[in-house]
Motif scaffolding. Structure first.
Motif, PDB file in Angstrom:
ATOM      1  N   ARG A 165       6.033   1.741  -5.886  1.00 45.87           N
ATOM      2  CA  ARG A 165       5.197   2.664  -6.680  1.00 45.87           C
ATOM      3  C   ARG A 165       6.052   3.514  -7.641  1.00 45.87           C
ATOM      4  O   ARG A 165       5.710   4.640  -7.948  1.00 45.87           O
ATOM      5  N   TYR A 196       3.101 -10.682   3.806  1.00 42.54           N
ATOM      6  CA  TYR A 196       2.163  -9.732   4.419  1.00 42.54           C
ATOM      7  C   TYR A 196       1.392 -10.488   5.497  1.00 42.54           C
ATOM      8  O   TYR A 196       0.642 -11.429   5.206  1.00 42.54           O
ATOM      9  N   GLU A 283      -5.064   9.061  10.119  1.00 47.93           N
ATOM     10  CA  GLU A 283      -6.031   8.761  11.185  1.00 47.93           C
ATOM     11  C   GLU A 283      -5.711   9.569  12.437  1.00 47.93           C
ATOM     12  O   GLU A 283      -6.609  10.141  13.069  1.00 47.93           O
TER      13      GLU A 283
END
Ligand code: EPU
Length: 354
Positions: A165, A196, A283
């Protein structure tokens, strides 16, 4: 070129947040863009801020300047020897249309980046990434307008300094270079990028034999996975991942692993650091599916802040961002950094912050 004054950004960013911009310019060529930095643009409000598809942008209030939006479309195959091709695409070309085009030509390189909203120019600035691929892996050069000299300049892939990024254009080059076009190296020989695990497992269960996969097969699988995890921007406003996945030192990772919260997902990162999914940290702080007024945390992927009612205000988004960052910092000692870009803004007189 087309100039719009005092516009609502609600329909011009995927977040759908209502905020105004003093001015918006659609330009269609390098010359039009250049002219904005001369007498033609003298009466346009400052600052200038280049905008792509508006899919990674968080308006933080009313923007007092001019948003520069590339409508330089189109693409050109510069070389194609049958095995590999060099393809140049205009900065304003919708990213996913470019990916679809490449896949249909049987060219590998960008198929894992299917269905990512936004434009080609912004993809090269942000180094968009998903499912084990990054745009920078396929980019060989980026042609920009230097707004200081008003001359074009082409950066090689290495000069773009791509990282997670990250790019030269987001760092040192920010504010100076506006992308005009991007050239990609795509190959018919490479085959799929399967680093992945979830993508690889899904492909195996769907196709069995990975030898005969096509870029379109991978594209369809990526699209199906994205649809299960991420909100459709046409239905629920968001800026995609709101935070970057943080990289922490080994000590911090060990401390979190010793908290008794079960296995902590983690991946090796540059410089001996450990990358922990921000989604897991958020989370564990209890935010999954949380609502705060018009904004919320997506119930299937807590990395995404959503415009839950369609009526979210900049103040509400920023307050939730702050609340999440503070909670993750207090519980895990980890600093979350937004990956979505903040569009500088002035809060309207009506105080929207909570
Ligand atoms: N996780 C949870 N709870 C959840 C969801 C995920 O704990 O509800 C944890 C799990 O351990 C999971 C891990 O987070 O294995 C990673 O989740 P996921 O594979 O969904 O990816 P991510 O790291 O959260 C990144 C990108 C996404 C990209 C996906 C897939 C960033 C900031 N985001 O998310 O990019 O689609 O990987 O490669 O790196 C975007 O930039 O807008 C974007 C959506």
């Amino acid at each position: 070129m087309d100039i719009f004054r005092d516009i609502d950004l609600r329909d011009r960013t995927t977040f759908g947040i209502s905020a105004r911009a003093a001015c918006w310019v659609d330009y269609h060529s390098e010359d039009e863009l250049r002219s904005l930095f001369g007498p033609d643009g003298a009466d346009l409000p400052r600052p200038f801020f280049p905008i792509g598809g508006g899919s990674n942008l968080v308006p933080t209030g009313d923007f007092p300047g001019t948003l520069l939006h590339s409508c330089i479309r189109g693409g050109e195959v510069l070389e194609d020897d049958g095995d590999a091709a060099l393809v140049e695409a205009g900065a304003g070309e919708p990213w996913d249309e470019f990916v679809l085009w490449a896949c249909r030509k049987g060219l590998w390189g960008v198929e894992n980046l299917s269905l990512i909203p936004g434009d080609v120019g912004a993809a090269a600035v942000q180094n968009i990434g998903a499912y084990g691929s990054e745009a920078g892996d396929a980019i060989v050069s980026v042609r920009c307008l230097d707004v200081k000299t008003l001359s074009p300049r082409t950066f090689t892939g290495a000069e773009c300094a791509y990282g997670y990024r990250e790019s030269f254009f987001k760092g040192e080059g920010k504010g100076r270079y506006i992308v005009l076009s991007v050239t990609f190296h795509l190959s018919r020989e490479n085959g799929p990028t399967l680093g992945y695990k979830h993508l690889k497992d899904t492909l195996i269960s769907k196709y069995g034999d990975l030898e005969s996969l096509t870029p379109c097969d991978v594209r369809e699988t990526v699209i199906a996975i994205r649809r299960t995890k991420l909100p459709d921007p046409a239905e629920i406003g968001s800026a995609g991942s709101y935070f970057r996945n943080p990289c922490v030192g080994e000590d911090r990772y060990e401390a979190i692993a010793a908290m008794g919260l079960g296995d902590v997902p983690h991946f090796p990162a540059e410089g001996g650091l450990v990358k922990i999914p921000a989604a897991w940290l958020i989370e564990k702080c209890g935010f999954k599916g949380a609502r705060r007024g018009n904004v919320g945390v997506y119930e299937k992927q807590p990395l995404v802040i959503i415009n839950a009612t369609g009526e979210a205000t900049p103040g509400e988004v920023l307050a939730l961002e702050r609340e999440i960052c503070e909670a993750v910092k207090a519980r895990f000692g980890v600093t979350l950094i937004p990956e979505a870009e903040h569009l500088p803004g002035v809060q309207p007189t009506l105080n929207q912050s909570k």
